[in-house]
Design a protein around this motif. Structure first.
Motif, PDB file in Angstrom:
ATOM      1  N   LEU A   6     -25.491  20.522 -28.305  1.00 29.52           N
ATOM      2  CA  LEU A   6     -24.198  20.854 -27.708  1.00 29.52           C
ATOM      3  C   LEU A   6     -24.398  21.355 -26.281  1.00 29.52           C
ATOM      4  O   LEU A   6     -25.344  22.088 -26.003  1.00 29.52           O
ATOM      5  CB  LEU A   6     -23.508  21.953 -28.511  1.00 29.52           C
ATOM      6  CG  LEU A   6     -23.188  21.636 -29.965  1.00 29.52           C
ATOM      7  CD1 LEU A   6     -22.726  22.892 -30.680  1.00 29.52           C
ATOM      8  CD2 LEU A   6     -22.118  20.555 -30.037  1.00 29.52           C
ATOM      9  N   ILE A   7     -23.478  20.960 -25.405  1.00 29.89           N
ATOM     10  CA  ILE A   7     -23.455  21.471 -24.044  1.00 29.89           C
ATOM     11  C   ILE A   7     -22.064  22.032 -23.802  1.00 29.89           C
ATOM     12  O   ILE A   7     -21.065  21.354 -24.045  1.00 29.89           O
ATOM     13  CB  ILE A   7     -23.775  20.379 -23.009  1.00 29.89           C
ATOM     14  CG1 ILE A   7     -25.184  19.850 -23.219  1.00 29.89           C
ATOM     15  CG2 ILE A   7     -23.595  20.915 -21.582  1.00 29.89           C
ATOM     16  CD1 ILE A   7     -25.553  18.676 -22.329  1.00 29.89           C
ATOM     17  N   GLY A   8     -22.028  23.273 -23.342  1.00 33.25           N
ATOM     18  CA  GLY A   8     -20.741  23.896 -23.075  1.00 33.25           C
ATOM     19  C   GLY A   8     -20.913  25.210 -22.345  1.00 33.25           C
ATOM     20  O   GLY A   8     -22.007  25.542 -21.872  1.00 33.25           O
ATOM     21  N   THR A  59     -33.906  36.428 -25.618  1.00 27.92           N
ATOM     22  CA  THR A  59     -33.824  35.680 -24.362  1.00 27.92           C
ATOM     23  C   THR A  59     -32.377  35.362 -24.017  1.00 27.92           C
ATOM     24  O   THR A  59     -31.954  35.518 -22.864  1.00 27.92           O
ATOM     25  CB  THR A  59     -34.653  34.383 -24.458  1.00 27.92           C
ATOM     26  OG1 THR A  59     -36.005  34.722 -24.749  1.00 27.92           O
ATOM     27  CG2 THR A  59     -34.580  33.579 -23.177  1.00 27.92           C
ATOM     28  N   CYS A  60     -31.605  34.920 -25.003  1.00 26.49           N
ATOM     29  CA  CYS A  60     -30.194  34.609 -24.764  1.00 26.49           C
ATOM     30  C   CYS A  60     -29.428  35.853 -24.324  1.00 26.49           C
ATOM     31  O   CYS A  60     -28.610  35.795 -23.400  1.00 26.49           O
ATOM     32  CB  CYS A  60     -29.558  34.008 -26.016  1.00 26.49           C
ATOM     33  SG  CYS A  60     -30.081  32.311 -26.350  1.00 26.49           S
ATOM     34  N   GLY A  67     -19.250  32.192 -19.447  1.00 26.21           N
ATOM     35  CA  GLY A  67     -18.969  31.117 -18.514  1.00 26.21           C
ATOM     36  C   GLY A  67     -20.152  30.264 -18.113  1.00 26.21           C
ATOM     37  O   GLY A  67     -19.986  29.228 -17.485  1.00 26.21           O
ATOM     38  N   ARG A  68     -21.353  30.656 -18.495  1.00 31.66           N
ATOM     39  CA  ARG A  68     -22.543  29.923 -18.066  1.00 31.66           C
ATOM     40  C   ARG A  68     -22.693  28.622 -18.847  1.00 31.66           C
ATOM     41  O   ARG A  68     -22.618  28.599 -20.075  1.00 31.66           O
ATOM     42  CB  ARG A  68     -23.783  30.785 -18.253  1.00 31.66           C
ATOM     43  CG  ARG A  68     -25.020  30.113 -17.708  1.00 31.66           C
ATOM     44  CD  ARG A  68     -26.102  31.096 -17.419  1.00 31.66           C
ATOM     45  NE  ARG A  68     -27.244  30.398 -16.857  1.00 31.66           N
ATOM     46  CZ  ARG A  68     -28.447  30.890 -16.820  1.00 31.66           C
ATOM     47  NH1 ARG A  68     -28.678  32.097 -17.285  1.00 31.66           N
ATOM     48  NH2 ARG A  68     -29.432  30.205 -16.307  1.00 31.66           N
ATOM     49  N   LEU A  69     -22.946  27.534 -18.137  1.00 27.87           N
ATOM     50  CA  LEU A  69     -23.162  26.222 -18.750  1.00 27.87           C
ATOM     51  C   LEU A  69     -24.544  26.193 -19.388  1.00 27.87           C
ATOM     52  O   LEU A  69     -25.549  26.445 -18.718  1.00 27.87           O
ATOM     53  CB  LEU A  69     -23.035  25.121 -17.702  1.00 27.87           C
ATOM     54  CG  LEU A  69     -23.113  23.691 -18.217  1.00 27.87           C
ATOM     55  CD1 LEU A  69     -21.924  23.381 -19.116  1.00 27.87           C
ATOM     56  CD2 LEU A  69     -23.163  22.715 -17.048  1.00 27.87           C
ATOM     57  N   PHE A 101     -30.922  26.468 -20.062  1.00 28.94           N
ATOM     58  CA  PHE A 101     -29.980  27.036 -19.101  1.00 28.94           C
ATOM     59  C   PHE A 101     -29.710  25.957 -18.055  1.00 28.94           C
ATOM     60  O   PHE A 101     -30.618  25.549 -17.340  1.00 28.94           O
ATOM     61  CB  PHE A 101     -30.554  28.289 -18.460  1.00 28.94           C
ATOM     62  CG  PHE A 101     -31.001  29.315 -19.465  1.00 28.94           C
ATOM     63  CD1 PHE A 101     -32.199  29.984 -19.296  1.00 28.94           C
ATOM     64  CD2 PHE A 101     -30.236  29.609 -20.576  1.00 28.94           C
ATOM     65  CE1 PHE A 101     -32.621  30.936 -20.218  1.00 28.94           C
ATOM     66  CE2 PHE A 101     -30.642  30.551 -21.498  1.00 28.94           C
ATOM     67  CZ  PHE A 101     -31.842  31.221 -21.330  1.00 28.94           C
ATOM     68  N   LEU A 102     -28.478  25.489 -17.965  1.00 24.01           N
ATOM     69  CA  LEU A 102     -28.165  24.337 -17.122  1.00 24.01           C
ATOM     70  C   LEU A 102     -27.695  24.701 -15.723  1.00 24.01           C
ATOM     71  O   LEU A 102     -27.491  23.818 -14.901  1.00 24.01           O
ATOM     72  CB  LEU A 102     -27.126  23.454 -17.812  1.00 24.01           C
ATOM     73  CG  LEU A 102     -27.568  22.907 -19.167  1.00 24.01           C
ATOM     74  CD1 LEU A 102     -26.466  22.073 -19.779  1.00 24.01           C
ATOM     75  CD2 LEU A 102     -28.851  22.104 -19.032  1.00 24.01           C
TER      76      LEU A 102
END
Length: 142
Positions: A6-8, A59-60, A67-69, A101-102
């Protein structure tokens, strides 16, 4: 096979908790855009529960913020419990075992603009994109 990617964007910053036995855990929600628009032409999103454990949870909690992608890879898990009213509640979530982290953390951006990082860290290498690049033919790889 039970794998999900998933990416969001995070709907809120993760909060780190520990189980009674001392295992780190975070739970948060990821807003994942749908690939289509609704009848009014607006984008919609699905809100997916994410769980991380141990070092990944720590880490998360340290690096992710609202709001971070971010991209998550893990497995779908369905669990259930009985609530205070005696009703059975089912929860579907992703138990993530990999995170990417994108985009850069906005707190890092704030530190760069406040001068708290190495010189030149906040310079955009593409800020002069409208100007010609001075490079010799010998430096080109083709």
């Amino acid at each position: 096979m039970n794998r999900s990617i998933l990416i969001g964007r995070l709907t809120k910053s993760p909060e780190l908790r520990y189980t009674p036995s001392g295992v780190a855990v975070t739970q948060f929600t990821l807003a994942v855009d749908r690939t289509f628009t609704n009848s009014e032409g607006k984008k919609e999103a699905d809100f997916i529960n994410i769980v991380t454990w141990r070092k990944l949870a720590e880490t998360c909690a340290e690096y992710l913020e609202k709001g971070r992608l971010t991209a998550f890879e893990g497995r779908i898990q369905v669990r259930n419990y009985e609530n205070n009213e005696g009703r059975r509640v089912y929860v579907t979530e992703i138990v993530a075992d990999n995170v990417r982290f994108l985009e850069s953390n906005s707190s890092n951006k704030r530190n760069e603009t406040n001068g708290n990082s190495h010189p030149g860290a906040s310079q955009d290498p593409f800020s002069d994109d409208s100007k010609p690049i001075d490079i010799s033919d010998d430096d080109l790889p083709f």
